[in-house]
Design a protein around this motif. Sequence first.
Motif, PDB file in Angstrom:
ATOM      1  N   PHE A   3       0.788  -1.112   0.139  1.00 58.74           N
ATOM      2  CA  PHE A   3      -0.054   0.115   0.047  1.00 58.74           C
ATOM      3  C   PHE A   3       0.803   1.142  -0.017  1.00 58.74           C
ATOM      4  O   PHE A   3       1.892   1.315   0.724  1.00 58.74           O
ATOM      5  N   GLN A   4       0.573   2.098  -0.701  1.00 57.61           N
ATOM      6  CA  GLN A   4       1.164   3.501  -0.632  1.00 57.61           C
ATOM      7  C   GLN A   4       0.173   4.238  -0.056  1.00 57.61           C
ATOM      8  O   GLN A   4      -0.965   4.280  -0.264  1.00 57.61           O
ATOM      9  N   MET A   5       0.797   5.303   0.802  1.00 59.31           N
ATOM     10  CA  MET A   5      -0.211   6.476   1.601  1.00 59.31           C
ATOM     11  C   MET A   5       0.646   7.805   1.404  1.00 59.31           C
ATOM     12  O   MET A   5       1.721   7.855   1.868  1.00 59.31           O
ATOM     13  N   LEU A 125      -7.240  -8.243   1.741  1.00 60.34           N
ATOM     14  CA  LEU A 125      -7.949  -7.013   1.121  1.00 60.34           C
ATOM     15  C   LEU A 125      -9.359  -6.873   2.299  1.00 60.34           C
ATOM     16  O   LEU A 125      -9.571  -7.725   3.102  1.00 60.34           O
ATOM     17  N   SER A 126      -9.680  -5.526   2.335  1.00 56.59           N
ATOM     18  CA  SER A 126     -10.789  -5.415   3.100  1.00 56.59           C
ATOM     19  C   SER A 126     -12.188  -6.462   2.992  1.00 56.59           C
ATOM     20  O   SER A 126     -12.539  -6.665   1.888  1.00 56.59           O
ATOM     21  N   SER A 127     -12.726  -6.986   4.184  1.00 55.82           N
ATOM     22  CA  SER A 127     -13.493  -7.797   3.816  1.00 55.82           C
ATOM     23  C   SER A 127     -15.047  -7.254   3.488  1.00 55.82           C
ATOM     24  O   SER A 127     -16.088  -7.862   3.314  1.00 55.82           O
ATOM     25  N   SER A 128     -14.761  -5.789   3.588  1.00 58.15           N
ATOM     26  CA  SER A 128     -16.064  -5.052   3.234  1.00 58.15           C
ATOM     27  C   SER A 128     -16.311  -5.110   1.593  1.00 58.15           C
ATOM     28  O   SER A 128     -17.404  -4.737   1.294  1.00 58.15           O
ATOM     29  N   TRP A 129     -15.481  -5.816   1.049  1.00 57.81           N
ATOM     30  CA  TRP A 129     -15.583  -6.211  -0.570  1.00 57.81           C
ATOM     31  C   TRP A 129     -16.309  -7.661  -0.609  1.00 57.81           C
ATOM     32  O   TRP A 129     -16.811  -7.604  -1.611  1.00 57.81           O
ATOM     33  N   LEU A 130     -16.316  -8.273   0.186  1.00 55.29           N
ATOM     34  CA  LEU A 130     -17.171  -9.578   0.163  1.00 55.29           C
ATOM     35  C   LEU A 130     -18.602  -9.131  -0.022  1.00 55.29           C
ATOM     36  O   LEU A 130     -19.524  -8.389   0.645  1.00 55.29           O
ATOM     37  N   GLU A 132     -22.045  -9.393   0.286  1.00 55.95           N
ATOM     38  CA  GLU A 132     -23.161  -9.961   0.814  1.00 55.95           C
ATOM     39  C   GLU A 132     -23.800  -8.991   1.730  1.00 55.95           C
ATOM     40  O   GLU A 132     -23.238  -7.963   2.018  1.00 55.95           O
ATOM     41  N   ARG A 223     -13.419  -1.685  -8.573  1.00 52.23           N
ATOM     42  CA  ARG A 223     -14.328  -0.802  -9.564  1.00 52.23           C
ATOM     43  C   ARG A 223     -13.802   0.447  -9.948  1.00 52.23           C
ATOM     44  O   ARG A 223     -14.350   1.445 -10.109  1.00 52.23           O
ATOM     45  N   ARG A 224     -12.471   0.393  -9.935  1.00 49.31           N
ATOM     46  CA  ARG A 224     -11.672   1.673 -10.133  1.00 49.31           C
ATOM     47  C   ARG A 224     -11.067   1.682 -11.486  1.00 49.31           C
ATOM     48  O   ARG A 224     -10.957   0.813 -12.165  1.00 49.31           O
ATOM     49  N   PHE A 269     -10.697   6.811  -8.278  1.00 52.67           N
ATOM     50  CA  PHE A 269     -12.003   6.290  -7.744  1.00 52.67           C
ATOM     51  C   PHE A 269     -13.195   7.214  -8.570  1.00 52.67           C
ATOM     52  O   PHE A 269     -12.853   8.101  -8.596  1.00 52.67           O
ATOM     53  N   ASP A 277      -6.349   8.391  -6.715  1.00 50.67           N
ATOM     54  CA  ASP A 277      -5.900   7.881  -5.576  1.00 50.67           C
ATOM     55  C   ASP A 277      -4.355   8.473  -5.009  1.00 50.67           C
ATOM     56  O   ASP A 277      -3.770   8.888  -6.165  1.00 50.67           O
TER      57      ASP A 277
END
Lengths: 524, 524
Positions: A3-5, A125-130, A132, A223-224, A269, A277
Amino acid sequence: MEFQMNTTVKFKHDAKLLKKAQQAKPQLQYKQLVPQRIVKIIPDQQELFGYRAVSQSQTITKLNQLSFGKGERVVLDLGDHQVGHFQIKINSVGSPMDAPLWLHVVFAELPAEIGTNHEPYHGELSSSWLAEEYLHLDVLPSLLKLPRRYACRYIMLEVMDTSPKWKAVFSEPLFTAESAVSSEQTLKLDSGDPLLDQIDRVSCKTLLDCMQEVFEDGPKRDRRLWLGDLRLQALANYATFDNQQLVKRCLYLFGGLTTEDGRISANIFTQKEPIPDDTFLYDYSLFFISTLADYFAHYHDMEVLQDLFPIAQRQLDQALQLVDQQGQVELDPKWPIFIDWSQEFDKATCAQAVTIYALKQFLELAQEMKIATDQYQATLDKLVNFATEKLYNQQRGLFVSGAKQEINIASQVWMALAHVLPPAENHALMETALKELFPITGIATPYMYHHVCAALFETRHSAAALDLIKDYWGGMLKYGADTFWEAFQPEKPAFSPYNSMAINSYCHAWSCTPAYLLRKYLKK
Amino acid sequence: MEFQMNTTVKFKHDAKLLKKAQQAKPQLQYKQLVPQRIVKIIPDQQELFGYRAVSQSQTITKLNQLSFGKGERVVLDLGDHQVGHFQIKINSVGSPMDAPLWLHVVFAELPAEIGTNHEPYHGELSSSWLAEEYLHLDVLPSLLKLPRRYACRYIMLEVMDTSPKWKAVFSEPLFTAESAVSSEQTLKLDSGDPLLDQIDRVSCKTLLDCMQEVFEDGPKRDRRLWLGDLRLQALANYATFDNQQLVKRCLYLFGGLTTEDGRISANIFTQKEPIPDDTFLYDYSLFFISTLADYFAHYHDMEVLQDLFPIAQRQLDQALQLVDQQGQVELDPKWPIFIDWSQEFDKATCAQAVTIYALKQFLELAQEMKIATDQYQATLDKLVNFATEKLYNQQRGLFVSGAKQEINIASQVWMALAHVLPPAENHALMETALKELFPITGIATPYMYHHVCAALFETRHSAAALDLIKDYWGGMLKYGADTFWEAFQPEKPAFSPYNSMAINSYCHAWSCTPAYLLRKYLKK
């Protein structure tokens, strides 16, 4: 890739360019689809990811005759990978509804995403992408229209709870697929080889599902708009759907959102207002030149060239600051190069080759723009000279990379694509590579495999290129791919770069390029 | 109480009565509330349910200066129990938002509901009642307006996942409380006893939070119009908010939705179109008469009486079919009596008493309606005669119940309330009960405790009644009640009738009656 920040970086918003991006925004095309069958997801060790979808005896038209109590579920199969929105009617049977319906809905590109859904998630990766949702419905009957967009073939409806007095009934499931282009536009390849035709068809579907309001990298996740993906999607698009506006829009988005000192972000984004980004990649920055050059070569659109040439030039100038006296690209660790996910091989020679590749395309554009190119030409000579003198091992007939003189496939491929060597030697280069470095191992991206195939075609190893396409993309088909995947490593086919198959994207733009390669090189 | 399922029963929809119910529908009153503090829920074995809310050093006004990453949470405290809708602004800080926000929101009446939220749920009621949501937000900043209504004091926002590159920031939380009545309407009791005043205040708040578009049993769960609860709520309402329309509306709903043979359901679902439940309870059916009689006694509303008297009569006639030759009520197992949740005591004598209680109120209404009552009077005599001759044990000075001649508190209470014995003997009955059956055990409902207190007041044991109110309702206050609970068993205070404290309702209509009892009997 780490990751780059870079949260302090400041971006420009070039209103003129962003307006042109806005004007080229596509009107999405919608297609209403009814699931084709009811399936059950069952464990099967023969399957790559351990699960298989099998047809159930109930036909989908009788879905409304089934009822589901606590812990019961039904899986609907759309019959193919789709991107869009889902709705379904839900009612209750039995006594009046004396508690809310608590519903779990899972959207899956592959059966195993449903099969493993109840296992703990250990992906990187973030589980927020699952994909459901957990939903409470207080009142039935209701038409459940989920507001989010999903990429899926399978939809599981799982009743978390009702009450002992009533059950849930589902009816009229409807999936509204969306894309910037219509499937009716798809051209058939008709290669004479059924496997190649199938690979092409799946490539086109992959591209179609990624063509939304921008070229997305993958509709399930991210989705980027990534520059590296855009370059390949645009090439496949020219050969198939030929949607000029969408490429133009994406070029203007990158051009309109550089940093204050003119650097282009690796991705944008685009869910609401476009936001660049804070990630910067050496090769992706240079591919702005490539993408612009490919676009101009296809459409000869002088307005776009004139608007964006200065930005392309800025990327090159920035890269060329890293070229030392002898013509060697010395990468800055703060501006890493991608080439491939793998961090296991040395990328210095790839950086040299990509710089040459982009510089050559820049020179073509500079000619169109009628600007003086002497200095750029001189730098190109230096770069090529360093490559042939210091990086090419004449004895081995291969390029080496880094202090340890490493020989890897990526270096040969990018040097071949950059046409650093004369045609005969370039042909020999890839012939040696085929002999000594094949079968390729350690590469998990269709993105890198694309460049290997492209290098083979470019150096007149068409048979080997076709074999590789059939092996690699055909390999995904053997494992049941409806669209081509973000990651696939033939010698380790269940590999996930994120340590979880559930988070991989199974419809990923950078894997759609057989549609381009086959159309460009097959008849040659 | 066992679930009843009578899915074949047919209901009437009396358009005329339902129209009157519709016309009496209240305009809800809204009050916007800001959480008062940020708290942390910590385990504390000194607390009844094992958890306590402690103030955090951050003030609520600085909420927007805090940020929350994966697994981090914040709990907001509204300062009191409320019923209504919640909204909050959510933004991100750090890099651009490269994954959705996956958010878990829990609404809790008590701290322990949050403390135990991550434990597996083993309750007997549907887990769909647990007030929590899992949400994906694809785009930030967003104003999250949750569409469902919640009953809560504490709101936990828990970030399930973001990405390593950014965190979530919450600001401007707003709770819009709603009720058919306004808290400004509440009358102060001013009893001279601070504890009684506090019990009264909490009773009024409990009632207010349950007064919505109908008298709900509890706003956290069920949210239904139950006849047994309605009767007590209406009495408390006459003494406090005095909202005539809401009682009228509820009476018309029950009256308009009988079965085809005229029976009244124990409760009505009212979330969308009113739907009568397929549950029938002997005592609740008869309480339609009581509720109508109480309403008429308070408002002298002849129109309502004339509309609903035939339906009241139908409930009585049906009950009286169970009265045998000697005047004994012989319950039908298909039409059970509630009295209390406990199935541990015999309810036959209670059935006898409730029948007498309701029949006496019916006779008052029949007199207003000027209909002949000779037959009903004769049946009453038979019922009373059986009670005094066969059920009253003169030697013990108490009523017995069932084949085993069981002596229990409920029988004495209902016989006292039915005034079966002359005043002096009725006084003696409850005196004996106080001596022999107190302290009460095995009773977990404020509903039954209400009737015990009412029976003590009615038989001029006011001191004992006040002591019981202070012990029982004051007991809940000691355990931190903001509103009075659905279930409370003093000798087993953490008892849940559903095997899970998390599913109990902690604001429940049938526990609001001190507001009625104190106002009716305190000055006598």
